[in-house]
Motif scaffolding. Structure first.
Motif, PDB file in Angstrom:
ATOM      1  N   GLY A 177       0.817  -1.210   0.000  1.00 27.83           N
ATOM      2  CA  GLY A 177       0.000   0.000   0.000  1.00 27.83           C
ATOM      3  C   GLY A 177       0.845   1.252   0.000  1.00 27.83           C
ATOM      4  N   ARG A 178       1.934   1.250   0.771  1.00 26.24           N
ATOM      5  CA  ARG A 178       2.831   2.409   0.803  1.00 26.24           C
ATOM      6  C   ARG A 178       3.460   2.641  -0.569  1.00 26.24           C
ATOM      7  NH1 ARG A 178       6.895   2.553   5.805  1.00 26.24           N
ATOM      8  NH2 ARG A 178       7.249   4.603   4.854  1.00 26.24           N
ATOM      9  N   ALA A 179       3.888   1.564  -1.220  1.00 28.98           N
ATOM     10  CA  ALA A 179       4.499   1.701  -2.541  1.00 28.98           C
ATOM     11  C   ALA A 179       3.492   2.247  -3.555  1.00 28.98           C
ATOM     12  CB  ALA A 179       5.042   0.357  -3.003  1.00 28.98           C
ATOM     13  N   PHE A 180       2.271   1.725  -3.504  1.00 25.25           N
ATOM     14  CA  PHE A 180       1.236   2.185  -4.431  1.00 25.25           C
ATOM     15  C   PHE A 180       0.947   3.676  -4.237  1.00 25.25           C
ATOM     16  CE2 PHE A 180      -3.362   2.958  -5.141  1.00 25.25           C
ATOM     17  CZ  PHE A 180      -3.382   2.777  -6.530  1.00 25.25           C
ATOM     18  N   LEU A 181       0.819   4.098  -2.979  1.00 25.87           N
ATOM     19  CA  LEU A 181       0.547   5.510  -2.710  1.00 25.87           C
ATOM     20  C   LEU A 181       1.743   6.386  -3.063  1.00 25.87           C
ATOM     21  CD1 LEU A 181      -1.455   5.306   0.639  1.00 25.87           C
ATOM     22  CD2 LEU A 181      -2.321   5.721  -1.663  1.00 25.87           C
ATOM     23  N   GLY A 182       2.951   5.858  -2.888  1.00 33.28           N
ATOM     24  CA  GLY A 182       4.129   6.608  -3.293  1.00 33.28           C
ATOM     25  C   GLY A 182       4.153   6.851  -4.797  1.00 33.28           C
ATOM     26  N   LEU A 183       3.808   5.825  -5.576  1.00 32.34           N
ATOM     27  CA  LEU A 183       3.765   5.970  -7.028  1.00 32.34           C
ATOM     28  C   LEU A 183       2.646   6.916  -7.460  1.00 32.34           C
ATOM     29  CD1 LEU A 183       4.440   2.255  -8.060  1.00 32.34           C
ATOM     30  CD2 LEU A 183       6.005   4.200  -8.269  1.00 32.34           C
ATOM     31  N   SER A 184       1.499   6.827  -6.791  1.00 33.18           N
ATOM     32  CA  SER A 184       0.406   7.751  -7.123  1.00 33.18           C
ATOM     33  C   SER A 184       0.800   9.190  -6.779  1.00 33.18           C
ATOM     34  CB  SER A 184      -0.882   7.354  -6.390  1.00 33.18           C
ATOM     35  OG  SER A 184      -0.845   7.729  -5.028  1.00 33.18           O
ATOM     36  N   GLY A 185       1.601   9.347  -5.723  1.00 34.04           N
ATOM     37  CA  GLY A 185       2.092  10.677  -5.376  1.00 34.04           C
ATOM     38  C   GLY A 185       3.020  11.236  -6.447  1.00 34.04           C
ATOM     39  N   LEU A 186       3.871  10.373  -7.024  1.00 35.07           N
ATOM     40  CA  LEU A 186       4.728  10.809  -8.127  1.00 35.07           C
ATOM     41  C   LEU A 186       3.890  11.283  -9.309  1.00 35.07           C
ATOM     42  CD1 LEU A 186       7.522   8.069  -8.098  1.00 35.07           C
ATOM     43  CD2 LEU A 186       7.821  10.505  -7.637  1.00 35.07           C
ATOM     44  N   ALA A 203       2.251  22.888  -2.053  1.00 31.64           N
ATOM     45  CA  ALA A 203       1.669  21.551  -2.208  1.00 31.64           C
ATOM     46  C   ALA A 203       2.692  20.603  -2.818  1.00 31.64           C
ATOM     47  CB  ALA A 203       0.417  21.621  -3.078  1.00 31.64           C
ATOM     48  N   PHE A 204       3.451  21.079  -3.800  1.00 32.17           N
ATOM     49  CA  PHE A 204       4.470  20.254  -4.440  1.00 32.17           C
ATOM     50  C   PHE A 204       5.515  19.795  -3.421  1.00 32.17           C
ATOM     51  CE2 PHE A 204       8.020  19.138  -7.127  1.00 32.17           C
ATOM     52  CZ  PHE A 204       7.440  18.659  -8.294  1.00 32.17           C
ATOM     53  N   ILE A 205       5.927  20.703  -2.534  1.00 32.79           N
ATOM     54  CA  ILE A 205       6.916  20.363  -1.506  1.00 32.79           C
ATOM     55  C   ILE A 205       6.350  19.322  -0.540  1.00 32.79           C
ATOM     56  CG2 ILE A 205       8.221  21.280   0.448  1.00 32.79           C
ATOM     57  CD1 ILE A 205       8.350  23.955  -1.096  1.00 32.79           C
ATOM     58  N   THR A 206       5.111  19.543  -0.088  1.00 32.20           N
ATOM     59  CA  THR A 206       4.481  18.616   0.853  1.00 32.20           C
ATOM     60  C   THR A 206       4.317  17.226   0.254  1.00 32.20           C
ATOM     61  OG1 THR A 206       3.279  20.347   2.027  1.00 32.20           O
ATOM     62  CG2 THR A 206       2.339  18.143   2.106  1.00 32.20           C
ATOM     63  N   GLY A 245       5.907  13.469   1.102  1.00 26.81           N
ATOM     64  CA  GLY A 245       5.092  12.278   1.291  1.00 26.81           C
ATOM     65  C   GLY A 245       5.558  11.122   0.432  1.00 26.81           C
ATOM     66  N   VAL A 246       5.958  11.414  -0.815  1.00 23.72           N
ATOM     67  CA  VAL A 246       6.472  10.370  -1.702  1.00 23.72           C
ATOM     68  C   VAL A 246       7.754   9.778  -1.119  1.00 23.72           C
ATOM     69  CG1 VAL A 246       7.488   9.935  -3.971  1.00 23.72           C
ATOM     70  CG2 VAL A 246       5.398  11.312  -3.775  1.00 23.72           C
ATOM     71  N   LEU A 247       8.664  10.633  -0.668  1.00 21.83           N
ATOM     72  CA  LEU A 247       9.905  10.134  -0.060  1.00 21.83           C
ATOM     73  C   LEU A 247       9.610   9.311   1.182  1.00 21.83           C
ATOM     74  CD1 LEU A 247      12.172  13.302  -0.403  1.00 21.83           C
ATOM     75  CD2 LEU A 247      12.355  11.177  -1.701  1.00 21.83           C
ATOM     76  N   LEU A 248       8.612   9.732   1.940  1.00 19.51           N
ATOM     77  CA  LEU A 248       8.245   9.020   3.165  1.00 19.51           C
ATOM     78  C   LEU A 248       7.744   7.615   2.856  1.00 19.51           C
ATOM     79  CD1 LEU A 248       8.182   9.699   6.201  1.00 19.51           C
ATOM     80  CD2 LEU A 248       5.792  10.372   5.925  1.00 19.51           C
ATOM     81  N   VAL A 308      18.024  14.577   5.114  1.00 21.67           N
ATOM     82  CA  VAL A 308      16.782  14.589   4.325  1.00 21.67           C
ATOM     83  C   VAL A 308      15.771  13.612   4.911  1.00 21.67           C
ATOM     84  CG1 VAL A 308      15.776  14.021   2.075  1.00 21.67           C
ATOM     85  CG2 VAL A 308      17.887  15.356   2.196  1.00 21.67           C
ATOM     86  N   LEU A 309      16.219  12.414   5.258  1.00 21.58           N
ATOM     87  CA  LEU A 309      15.317  11.406   5.813  1.00 21.58           C
ATOM     88  C   LEU A 309      14.738  11.846   7.155  1.00 21.58           C
ATOM     89  CD1 LEU A 309      17.400   8.238   4.919  1.00 21.58           C
ATOM     90  CD2 LEU A 309      15.172   8.843   3.977  1.00 21.58           C
ATOM     91  N   ASP A 310      15.514  12.558   7.950  1.00 27.29           N
ATOM     92  CA  ASP A 310      15.020  13.056   9.229  1.00 27.29           C
ATOM     93  C   ASP A 310      14.008  14.182   9.055  1.00 27.29           C
ATOM     94  OD1 ASP A 310      16.695  11.284  10.433  1.00 27.29           O
ATOM     95  OD2 ASP A 310      18.098  12.761  11.237  1.00 27.29           O
ATOM     96  N   THR A 311      14.076  14.857   7.910  1.00 32.00           N
ATOM     97  CA  THR A 311      13.251  16.049   7.700  1.00 32.00           C
ATOM     98  C   THR A 311      11.921  15.750   7.020  1.00 32.00           C
ATOM     99  OG1 THR A 311      15.279  17.359   7.490  1.00 32.00           O
ATOM    100  CG2 THR A 311      13.260  18.388   6.716  1.00 32.00           C
ATOM    101  N   ILE A 312      11.838  14.672   6.232  1.00 28.01           N
ATOM    102  CA  ILE A 312      10.655  14.487   5.383  1.00 28.01           C
ATOM    103  C   ILE A 312       9.366  14.275   6.189  1.00 28.01           C
ATOM    104  CG2 ILE A 312      11.889  13.725   3.340  1.00 28.01           C
ATOM    105  CD1 ILE A 312      11.372  10.844   4.118  1.00 28.01           C
ATOM    106  N   TYR A 313       9.435  13.573   7.320  1.00 32.02           N
ATOM    107  CA  TYR A 313       8.200  13.366   8.098  1.00 32.02           C
ATOM    108  C   TYR A 313       7.673  14.677   8.689  1.00 32.02           C
ATOM    109  CZ  TYR A 313       4.993  11.912  11.759  1.00 32.02           C
ATOM    110  OH  TYR A 313       3.883  11.795  12.567  1.00 32.02           O
TER     111      TYR A 313
END
Length: 356
Positions: free
Chosen positions: A131-140, A191-194, A198-201, A304-309
Motif C-alpha cells: 500500500g505504501r508503494a502504491f501511494l508513493g507511485l500515485s504521489g509521483l 503543495a508540491f513540496i508537501t 510524502g512520496v519520499l516518506l 533529508v530522511l530526518d526532515t521528510i516526516y
C-alpha cells in the motif's frame, strides 16, 4: 493542447484516490490535539522516575505483556502504553507522571482509535508495504500532474496580478476556469513540496538502505533472559546523556532482541511530535549499546530522511505548519472538484452546441 489533454485525463482517472488521501490527511493533521482534548484529567509534565515506576509495575502484572510507550501529545505530558492481556490488545493513557487517564481496547473505533485507522488508511490503505508503494507511485503521478497544471496556468508577462486575483464574471466556464487557475498558482508550490515529502516518506526504508543512512542499531545480540533490568532503569540510562530531553517512544525487549529501544526528543532537534534521537540500552546490564543524536550532522541523506516526516505533516513549522498542511489538503480537494466541474461544464456545452 496535448499537455491539457494529459492533465485532464490523468486528473479524472486518479481524482478519487487523491481526494481520499487529502481527506484522510486533513482528518489526522490535528489528531493528537483532538484525541488529547477528549481525555479528561491531568497533564502533568514528564517525570521519568514516576513514569518508569508505572511501567515497572505494569510489566510485573500476571498475564500482561507491555510492548511499547509513545508520547500522546506535543508537550510530552501524556503517554500511551501499549500492552496486551488475554482479552485483547489495549492502550493505557497516562499523564507525564504515570497516573492512569484512559484504558481502552484497540479493536474498536471509540476512544481515539478512529485516528489510528485513518492514519493507516492515509499511509498505506491498510495494505502494508504494498500500500505504501502504491501511494508513493500515485504521489509521483500527482506531482507530475501539478507540474503540467502549472505549465498550463503560467501567466504571460504583465498578467500575474490578474491571474492571482479573484476571478470576475458570471459565465460558468470562465468562472470555474479562473478559480481553478488562481488557486493552482497560489498553492501549487507548497503543495508540491508537501507531496514530494510524502512520496519520499513512502519509500524511506528503501532510501535508508540505498544511501546507507540507517540509524545504527545493535547487531548479533542474543535474546534477553528473564533477569532483565527494569524499564525505569533503561529509561534513566537513555535520558542521562541528554539533559532536558523528553520521552517520545520506548520499546521493550522482544523475543529475539535483548535491548530497550528509546526514542527521545532532545533540545535542538527538528520540531516534530516524536523526536528521533534514538538510544539502545542493553536489557541485561543497562549499558548504552548504540545511540543516534538527531541534532548532529550525519550526512545529507540522513538529514533529508530526518526532515521528510515533519515536513510532510507540517510539524516542522509548529501549529502554523500544521494549519498550512490542512489548507493544502483542502486545496487539493477543491482543485479536484473544480477540475471535474470544468470538464463536465465543457462537455455539457459541447453537447448543446452539437445538438443545435
Amino acid at each position: 493542447m496535448q499537455i491539457r489533454t494529459i492533465h485532464r485525463y490523468v486528473s479524472l482517472v486518479f481524482a478519487a484516490l487523491w481526494v481520499f488521501q487529502a481527506v484522510t490527511g486533513c482528518l489526522i493533521v490535528f489528531r493528537w490535539d483532538i484525541d488529547d482534548a477528549g481525555v479528561a484529567g491531568s497533564r502533568a509534565a514528564f517525570q521519568a522516575e514516576r513514569l518508569g515506576a508505572r511501567l515497572d509495575s505494569l510489566v510485573l502484572e500476571p498475564g500482561t505483556h507491555v510492548s511499547s510507550v509513545w508520547s500522546a501529545n506535543n508537550s510530552a505530558s501524556r503517554f500511551d502504553i501499549f500492552y496486551s492481556r488475554a482479552d485483547a490488545d489495549r492502550t493505557l493513557r497516562v499523564d507525564g507522571q504515570g497516573e492512569p487517564l484512559r484504558d481502552r481496547r484497540n479493536d474498536t473505533l471509540s476512544d481515539g482509535n478512529i485516528f489510528d485507522r485513518l492514519s493507516d488508511l492515509h499511509m498505506a490503505l491498510m495494505l502494508g508495504d504494498a500500500g505504501r508503494a502504491f501511494l508513493g507511485l500515485s504521489g509521483l503521478l500527482l506531482l507530475t500532474n501539478i507540474g503540467l497544471g502549472l505549465k498550463l496556468a503560467w501567466p504571460r508577462a504583465g498578467q500575474w496580478l490578474k491571474a492571482l486575483g479573484r476571478p470576475k464574471g458570471k459565465a460558468a466556464l470562465p468562472l470555474i476556469h479562473g478559480w481553478h487557475r488562481m488557486l493552482g498558482l497560489w498553492i501549487a508550490v507548497p503543495a508540491f513540496i508537501t507531496i514530494s515529502a510524502g512520496v519520499l516518506l513512502a519509500f524511506d526504508d528503501g532510501l535508508e538502505g540505498l544511501f546507507k543512512a540507517e540509524i545504527p542499531a545493535p547487531a548479533g545480540v542474543m535474546p534477553v533472559s528473564d533477569n532483565r533490568i527494569k524499564p525505569s532503569v533503561a529509561l534513566a540510562a537513555a535520558l542521562a546523556p541528554y539533559p532536558g530531553a523528553t520521552l517520545s517512544g520506548f520499546s521493550l525487549p522482544g523475543e529475539d532482541t535483548s535491548w530497550y529501544k528509546v526514542r527521545l526528543r532532545a533540545k535542538g532537534e527538528i520540531p516534530r511530535i516524536w523526536g528521533l534521537t534514538t538510544v539502545y540500552i542493553d536489557a541485561h546490564d543497562g549499558r548504552v549499546l548504540s545511540a543516534y543524536d538527531a541534532r548532529q550532522a550525519h550526512g545529507p541523506a540522513r538529514l533529508v530522511l530526518d526532515t521528510i516526516y515533519p515536513l510532510h505533516t507540517g510539524q516542522i513549522g509548529g501549529i502554523a505548519g500544521r494549519i498550512l498542511q490542512l489548507l493544502i489538503g483542502l486545496w487539493l480537494i477543491a482543485m479536484a472538484g473544480l477540475g471535474i466541474s470544468l470538464w463536465w461544464t465543457r462537455k455539457r456545452l459541447a453537447s448543446k452546441k452539437t445538438a443545435s
